[in-house]
Design a protein around this motif. Structure first.
Motif, short mmCIF file in Angstrom:
data_model
loop_
_atom_site.label_atom_id
_atom_site.label_comp_id
_atom_site.label_asym_id
_atom_site.label_seq_id
_atom_site.Cartn_x
_atom_site.Cartn_y
_atom_site.Cartn_z
N GLU A 4 -19.53 -46.18 27.66
CA GLU A 4 -20.29 -45.28 26.79
C GLU A 4 -19.46 -44.92 25.56
O GLU A 4 -18.28 -44.60 25.67
CB GLU A 4 -20.67 -44.01 27.54
N THR A 5 -20.08 -44.98 24.39
CA THR A 5 -19.43 -44.58 23.15
C THR A 5 -20.35 -43.64 22.39
O THR A 5 -21.52 -43.48 22.73
CB THR A 5 -19.12 -45.80 22.25
N THR A 6 -19.83 -43.05 21.31
CA THR A 6 -20.64 -42.15 20.50
C THR A 6 -21.75 -42.91 19.76
O THR A 6 -22.70 -42.30 19.28
CB THR A 6 -19.77 -41.42 19.48
N ALA A 7 -21.64 -44.25 19.69
CA ALA A 7 -22.68 -45.07 19.05
C ALA A 7 -23.64 -45.67 20.08
O ALA A 7 -24.51 -46.45 19.71
CB ALA A 7 -22.02 -46.17 18.23
N GLY A 71 -24.39 -51.73 10.89
CA GLY A 71 -24.43 -50.38 10.33
C GLY A 71 -23.12 -50.02 9.65
O GLY A 71 -22.34 -50.88 9.24
N LYS A 72 -22.85 -48.73 9.55
CA LYS A 72 -21.66 -48.26 8.83
C LYS A 72 -20.38 -48.67 9.55
O LYS A 72 -20.27 -48.56 10.77
CB LYS A 72 -21.69 -46.74 8.71
N ALA A 73 -19.40 -49.09 8.75
CA ALA A 73 -18.11 -49.51 9.31
C ALA A 73 -17.44 -48.38 10.08
O ALA A 73 -16.83 -48.61 11.13
CB ALA A 73 -17.20 -50.01 8.20
N GLU A 74 -17.56 -47.17 9.57
CA GLU A 74 -16.91 -46.02 10.22
C GLU A 74 -17.45 -45.82 11.64
O GLU A 74 -16.70 -45.55 12.58
CB GLU A 74 -17.11 -44.74 9.40
N THR A 75 -18.77 -45.93 11.79
CA THR A 75 -19.40 -45.77 13.11
C THR A 75 -18.99 -46.90 14.04
O THR A 75 -18.66 -46.68 15.21
CB THR A 75 -20.94 -45.75 12.96
N GLN A 76 -19.00 -48.11 13.52
CA GLN A 76 -18.62 -49.28 14.31
C GLN A 76 -17.17 -49.19 14.76
O GLN A 76 -16.84 -49.45 15.92
CB GLN A 76 -18.86 -50.55 13.49
N ASP A 77 -16.29 -48.82 13.84
CA ASP A 77 -14.86 -48.75 14.17
C ASP A 77 -14.57 -47.64 15.18
O ASP A 77 -13.75 -47.81 16.08
CB ASP A 77 -14.04 -48.52 12.90
N ALA A 78 -15.25 -46.50 15.03
CA ALA A 78 -15.04 -45.40 15.97
C ALA A 78 -15.45 -45.81 17.38
O ALA A 78 -14.75 -45.53 18.36
CB ALA A 78 -15.82 -44.17 15.53
N ALA A 79 -16.59 -46.49 17.49
CA ALA A 79 -17.04 -46.96 18.80
C ALA A 79 -16.06 -47.98 19.37
O ALA A 79 -15.75 -47.97 20.57
CB ALA A 79 -18.44 -47.57 18.69
N TRP A 80 -15.55 -48.86 18.52
CA TRP A 80 -14.58 -49.87 18.98
C TRP A 80 -13.33 -49.20 19.56
O TRP A 80 -12.84 -49.60 20.62
CB TRP A 80 -14.20 -50.79 17.82
N LEU A 81 -12.83 -48.18 18.90
CA LEU A 81 -11.64 -47.50 19.38
C LEU A 81 -11.90 -46.79 20.72
O LEU A 81 -11.01 -46.71 21.57
CB LEU A 81 -11.12 -46.52 18.33
#
Length: 200
Positions: A4-7, A71-81
């Motif tokens: 589970e991620t924030t995205a 979608g937005k890189a920031e959202t994608q990167d946060a989910a990846w981390l």
């Protein structure tokens, strides 16, 4: 496994040998409209597992939700981390290498420092949109001398090809475009010696 991620949820398939402690953890992900079943990703996965690594193939949240655009890189990167943090709990103390193809390669490069990655494998890194070399994504690549980056691109890739000044190592597969139709043995032969530095 499902993370589970924030995205939203990500799906992760883990392949490994019977070793109690893998030599390294290689986390791979797909391009924007593709999946983790891309032939170049599968070839790298099989090679890394054969060399004693654990490989986590990540289907990112936006693809799990059925979308083709990340979608937005920031959202994608946060989910990846968040995905990486969950995998690190499962593989404590194991060197982390992360990578992917196309958009996935961009994510792996952008997040490498924050993830604490020891290396990055970038397959078909899209240096710029097709026909628009002025819109370079060179700044997403990690500078030589920083985290080791191996870029493998097709010689006919319309998204451009990074050069040696952009990344630690660049290998070009002759005759191939952005999606490889051949050259998988060459990709594996390039990746295997690069992985050796993390095999004890």
């Amino acid at each position: 496994m499902r993370i589970e991620t924030t995205a939203g949820p990500a799906e992760v398939d883990i392949e490994r040998t019977g070793r109690s402690r893998p030599a390294f953890l290689l986390v791979l992900t797909h391009g924007s409209g593709g999946g983790v079943d891309a032939k170049d990703l599968l070839a790298v996965r099989d090679s890394a597992v054969a060399r004693g690594g654990a490989v986590a193939a990540v289907t990112q949240p936006y693809r799990v939700a059925g979308r083709r655009a990340p979608g937005k890189a920031e959202t994608q990167d946060a989910a990846w981390l968040e995905i990486i943090a969950a995998l690190r709990k499962k593989f404590r103390g194991v060197p982390l290498i992360q990578g992917g193809r196309s958009n996935g390669a961009r994510v792996a490069c952008r997040t490498a420092r924050d993830a604490g990655a020891r290396g990055v494998l970038a397959l078909s890194f899209p240096l710029h949109p097709p026909g628009k070399p002025e819109k370079s994504r060179r700044d997403e690549l990690l500078a030589p001398g920083d985290i080791p980056v191996l870029v493998i691109n097709g010689a006919r890739d319309p998204f451009g090809i990074p050069d040696a000044a952009d990344a630690a190592e660049v290998h070009v597969v002759a005759g191939q475009a952005h999606s490889y139709r051949a050259g998988f043995d060459e990709i594996v032969a390039t990746v295997e010696p690069w992985l050796e530095r993390w095999i004890r």
